[in-house]
Write an enzyme that holds these catalytic residues in place. Structure first.
Site, short mmCIF file in Angstrom:
data_model
loop_
_atom_site.label_atom_id
_atom_site.label_comp_id
_atom_site.label_asym_id
_atom_site.label_seq_id
_atom_site.Cartn_x
_atom_site.Cartn_y
_atom_site.Cartn_z
N GLY A 137 27.65 -34.25 -16.15
CA GLY A 137 28.54 -33.18 -16.55
C GLY A 137 28.06 -32.61 -17.86
N GLN A 173 29.11 -28.23 -25.99
CA GLN A 173 27.82 -28.90 -26.20
C GLN A 173 26.66 -27.93 -26.26
OE1 GLN A 173 28.50 -31.95 -22.86
NE2 GLN A 173 27.13 -32.99 -24.28
N CYS A 208 25.77 -39.51 -23.42
CA CYS A 208 26.09 -38.10 -23.60
C CYS A 208 24.83 -37.36 -24.07
CB CYS A 208 27.18 -37.97 -24.66
SG CYS A 208 27.69 -36.28 -24.99
N LEU A 209 24.62 -36.17 -23.54
CA LEU A 209 23.44 -35.38 -23.91
C LEU A 209 23.44 -35.02 -25.39
CD1 LEU A 209 23.28 -32.99 -20.80
CD2 LEU A 209 21.69 -34.84 -21.31
N HIS A 221 35.75 -37.72 -20.22
CA HIS A 221 34.66 -37.56 -21.19
C HIS A 221 34.44 -36.08 -21.52
CE1 HIS A 221 30.42 -38.61 -22.68
NE2 HIS A 221 30.40 -37.29 -22.60
N GLU A 222 34.36 -35.27 -20.47
CA GLU A 222 34.11 -33.83 -20.68
C GLU A 222 35.32 -33.15 -21.32
OE1 GLU A 222 31.16 -33.02 -20.47
OE2 GLU A 222 30.40 -34.62 -19.17
N HIS A 272 35.32 -33.40 -24.98
CA HIS A 272 34.45 -32.45 -25.68
C HIS A 272 35.21 -31.17 -26.03
CE1 HIS A 272 30.53 -34.32 -25.77
NE2 HIS A 272 30.52 -34.56 -24.47
NI NI Z 1 29.17 -35.76 -23.38
#
Ligand code: NI
Length: 178
Positions: free
Chosen positions: A48, A53, A101-102, A143-144, A147
């Site tokens: 995701g 981000q 996470c990216l 998680h998303e 953000h």
């Molecule tokens: Ni993330």
């Protein structure tokens, strides 16, 4: 052709800002941005990605769960957009599992999340959806969703002893899963 996005890294202030609601879902510019982000997340192989981000401070993210080396148990789901989401209900039951996470490359953390959630959001056609997710998908969604509030998974680990560097995590944890 895949459009490249710069992924903001932990420490970038924009990653910590609450995002604003998307106002015009059917707007061609917004739709194009979604397409670009779909392509990008598929290429990165992420589960995701949330708009903040990549420096877009708006309330949307893409879920793209599929089994891979790191998450062999991830359900295979056609990637979809989640726009202006609300979490309506969370289960009392929680589980801990490893997240990455990216925006925090090279770090893994053991994160407690609700096992089941009831959610409401708009899809990319501007239709309101109400549904429930369990397990892995519930985890990715939370998680998303975090953000969009300026929260990252590291904020939710219970102790720094439950944080690992990717390389160690691969040897110790991923090896046991596959
Ligand atoms: Ni993330």
């Amino acid at each position: 052709m895949t459009v490249e996005f710069e992924i903001l890294q932990l420490g970038h202030p924009q990653l910590r800002q609450p995002a604003k609601p998307v106002e015009a879902i059917l707007d061609p510019a917004f739709q194009r941005q979604l397409d670009d982000l779909f392509g990008f997340v598929m290429e990165k192989g992420g589960m995701g990605i949330a708009a903040p981000q990549v420096g877009i401070s708006q309330q949307f993210f893409i879920m793209s769960s599929h089994p891979n080396e790191r998450y062999p148990y991830a359900p295979d789901v056609e990637p979809f957009a989640v726009i202006n989401p609300t979490i309506l209900e969370v289960s009392d039951g929680q589980s801990k599992d490893w997240e990455g996470c990216l925006s925090l490359p090279g770090i893994r953390g053991l994160v407690p999340r609700a096992d089941e959630i009831a959610v409401r959001f708009y899809n990319r056609d501007g239709e309101l959806r109400e549904t429930r997710y369990q397990g892995f998908l519930a985890r990715v969604f939370q998680h998303e969703f975090d953000h969009l509030q300026g929260t990252v998974f590291l904020d939710r680990v219970e102790t720094t002893r439950e944080v690992m560097m990717e390389q160690e995590w691969r040897c110790r944890v991923a090896a046991q899963l596959s």
